[in-house]
Design a protein around this motif. Structure first.
Motif, short mmCIF file in Angstrom:
data_model
loop_
_atom_site.label_atom_id
_atom_site.label_comp_id
_atom_site.label_asym_id
_atom_site.label_seq_id
_atom_site.Cartn_x
_atom_site.Cartn_y
_atom_site.Cartn_z
N PRO A 61 -22.56 10.11 14.55
CA PRO A 61 -21.94 8.81 14.25
C PRO A 61 -20.42 8.84 14.14
N ASP A 62 -19.83 9.92 13.62
CA ASP A 62 -18.37 9.97 13.44
C ASP A 62 -17.93 11.42 13.40
N LEU A 63 -17.22 11.84 14.44
CA LEU A 63 -16.77 13.23 14.54
C LEU A 63 -15.83 13.60 13.39
N ALA A 64 -14.96 12.69 12.99
CA ALA A 64 -14.00 12.99 11.92
C ALA A 64 -14.73 13.32 10.62
N VAL A 65 -15.76 12.56 10.29
CA VAL A 65 -16.54 12.81 9.08
C VAL A 65 -17.30 14.13 9.20
N ALA A 66 -17.86 14.40 10.37
CA ALA A 66 -18.63 15.62 10.57
C ALA A 66 -17.76 16.86 10.38
N PRO A 162 -9.38 0.95 11.74
CA PRO A 162 -10.63 1.39 11.13
C PRO A 162 -11.80 1.20 12.09
N PRO A 163 -12.75 2.13 12.12
CA PRO A 163 -13.90 1.97 13.01
C PRO A 163 -14.78 0.81 12.55
N ASP A 164 -15.47 0.20 13.49
CA ASP A 164 -16.35 -0.92 13.15
C ASP A 164 -17.50 -0.47 12.24
N ASP A 165 -18.07 0.68 12.57
CA ASP A 165 -19.18 1.21 11.78
C ASP A 165 -18.64 2.30 10.85
N VAL A 169 -18.46 7.22 7.01
CA VAL A 169 -17.28 7.32 6.14
C VAL A 169 -17.65 6.97 4.71
N ALA A 170 -18.40 5.90 4.53
CA ALA A 170 -18.79 5.47 3.18
C ALA A 170 -19.64 6.53 2.49
N ASP A 171 -20.52 7.17 3.23
CA ASP A 171 -21.32 8.25 2.65
C ASP A 171 -20.43 9.39 2.18
N PHE A 172 -19.45 9.73 3.00
CA PHE A 172 -18.55 10.84 2.65
C PHE A 172 -17.67 10.49 1.45
N VAL A 177 -14.48 2.77 1.81
CA VAL A 177 -14.30 2.66 3.25
C VAL A 177 -12.81 2.69 3.57
N LEU A 178 -12.51 2.75 4.84
CA LEU A 178 -11.13 2.81 5.30
C LEU A 178 -10.57 1.40 5.45
N ALA A 179 -9.40 1.15 4.86
CA ALA A 179 -8.72 -0.13 5.01
C ALA A 179 -7.72 -0.03 6.15
N GLN A 180 -7.20 -1.16 6.59
CA GLN A 180 -6.24 -1.16 7.68
C GLN A 180 -4.83 -1.01 7.14
N GLY A 181 -4.04 -0.19 7.81
CA GLY A 181 -2.66 0.06 7.40
C GLY A 181 -2.16 1.34 8.01
N ARG A 182 -0.99 1.76 7.59
CA ARG A 182 -0.45 3.03 8.06
C ARG A 182 -1.39 4.16 7.62
N ALA A 183 -1.55 5.17 8.47
CA ALA A 183 -2.45 6.27 8.17
C ALA A 183 -1.97 7.02 6.92
N ALA A 184 -2.72 6.88 5.82
CA ALA A 184 -2.33 7.50 4.55
C ALA A 184 -3.51 7.59 3.62
N VAL A 185 -3.46 8.57 2.73
CA VAL A 185 -4.47 8.73 1.69
C VAL A 185 -3.75 8.81 0.34
N VAL A 186 -4.32 8.18 -0.68
CA VAL A 186 -3.70 8.14 -2.00
C VAL A 186 -4.69 8.66 -3.04
N PHE A 187 -4.19 9.55 -3.90
CA PHE A 187 -4.99 10.09 -5.00
C PHE A 187 -4.37 9.66 -6.33
N SER A 188 -5.19 9.53 -7.34
CA SER A 188 -4.72 9.10 -8.66
C SER A 188 -3.85 10.19 -9.30
N PRO A 189 -2.99 9.81 -10.27
CA PRO A 189 -2.18 10.81 -10.98
C PRO A 189 -3.03 11.90 -11.63
N SER A 190 -4.17 11.51 -12.17
CA SER A 190 -5.02 12.52 -12.83
C SER A 190 -5.60 13.50 -11.81
#
Length: 325
Positions: A61-66, A162-165, A169-172, A177-190
């Motif tokens: 279903p998704d090579l990136a997730v695999a 973001p992919p249609d399906d 991603v949601a399982d991982f 899920v992935l939102a639309q925007g510049r390619a970025a990931v954000v983690f909390s301060p903790s």
């Protein structure tokens, strides 16, 4: 030309996902035995073509997730493995961002002011395919979980397309899920300050840092003036700058000095310009839906007929035939 080597674990990862590494290379129009040679290096556009080929041949279903799900310390290059010797994710991101340019044709922008934000900055004009952008961001989630031994969930992940399906991603991401925007990931301060719990001794960093600094130094020192000129043209041409004077300004030297240095290497500015135009033309025709008129403009030709004539001289083919290869 800046080149990159494939991670040693790349063929093993492909094989584990049911992909034949040689078939992937052939699909990307690269030598089938490319991945048998650890020292082999390829340009950014070929690096990206391998990911596109792997996605085209993958049956899941998704090579990136695999691939993100298969992340382990065994697959890491030294630049990434050094991150495991960090105290937390914030420090690891800073270290990896500095040295990952040795192995990866995209720059990582790291911010730690309000949580940890890791964004991808493509080295124009070669932009990574969507599957690679997704993997790079999901990799950080997998890396954080591996290093902390905690089921970390990012605050958000955004990608331009973001992919249609997004089931995989949601399982991982435990429901996210992935939102639309510049390619970025954000983690909390903790989470960005959560202590790492790895078997990698912190003292290993000193050993790895010395090696990585030498590799960065060698990379910078080994670049010829032809290489530097081509890299400058990759930025200048799409912006409409193509003269010797404009490129010399980009390289912080004078036109006469640049021409003299190129001549000492057995080439000339016009030869490097032609080689760079050909490289860009092939990449745009292979990896974009841009029209021939748009491509001609991006590589510095004011008339379409001039572009067609040059392309025929470089390759012996037409834009249509190159697109269909």
């Amino acid at each position: 030309m800046t080149t990159y080597s494939l991670a040693p674990g790349w063929p093993r990862v492909l094989a584990a996902l049911g992909l034949d590494p040689e078939a992937v290379a052939r699909h990307a129009r690269l030598p089938a035995d490319l991945q048998r040679y650890p020292g082999a290096r390829i340009g950014a556009e070929d690096f990206f073509a391998l990911w596109e080929a792997a996605e085209a041949l993958y049956q899941g279903p998704d090579l990136a997730v695999a691939i993100a799900s298969a992340v382990s310390a065994d697959h890491f290059e030294a630049a990434v493995f050094a991150g495991l010797a960090s105290r937390d994710l914030a420090q690891a991101a800073e270290r990896i961002a500095l040295y990952k340019r040795l192995i990866y044709p995209v720059t990582l922008d790291v911010r730690t002011d309000t949580g940890l934000r890791i964004a991808l900055r493509p080295r124009a004009p070669f932009t990574p395919p969507a599957v690679l952008e997704r993997f790079e961001l999901l990799f950080w989630v997998a890396f954080a979980r591996l290093a902390t031994r905690a089921r970390i969930r990012p605050v958000r992940i955004t990608v331009p397309n973001p992919p249609d399906d997004q089931t995989a991603v949601a399982d991982f991401l435990d429901g996210a899920v992935l939102a639309q925007g510049r390619a970025a990931v954000v983690f909390s301060p903790s989470d960005m300050h959560r202590p790492f719990d790895t078997d990698v001794h912190a003292g290993m960093w000193e050993h790895l840092e010395s090696d990585l600094r030498w590799r960065l130094h060698d990379l910078e020192q080994s670049a010829t003036w032809a290489d530097r000129t081509q890299e400058a043209l990759l930025t200048c041409l799409p912006a409409g700058r193509r003269t010797l004077a404009e490129v010399a300004l980009q390289l912080a030297t004078s036109p006469r000095t640049l021409q003299r240095r190129l001549e000492a290497e057995g080439t000339s500015f016009q030869e490097v310009l032609a080689q760079t135009r050909e490289r860009l033309a092939r990449a745009y025709l292979r990896r974009s839906t841009l029209s021939s008129t748009e491509i001609a403009f991006l590589i510095g030709y004011g008339e379409l007929t001039s572009f067609h004539r040059a392309l025929r001289q470089w390759t012996g083919e037409t834009p249509r035939s190159l697109r269909s290869v």
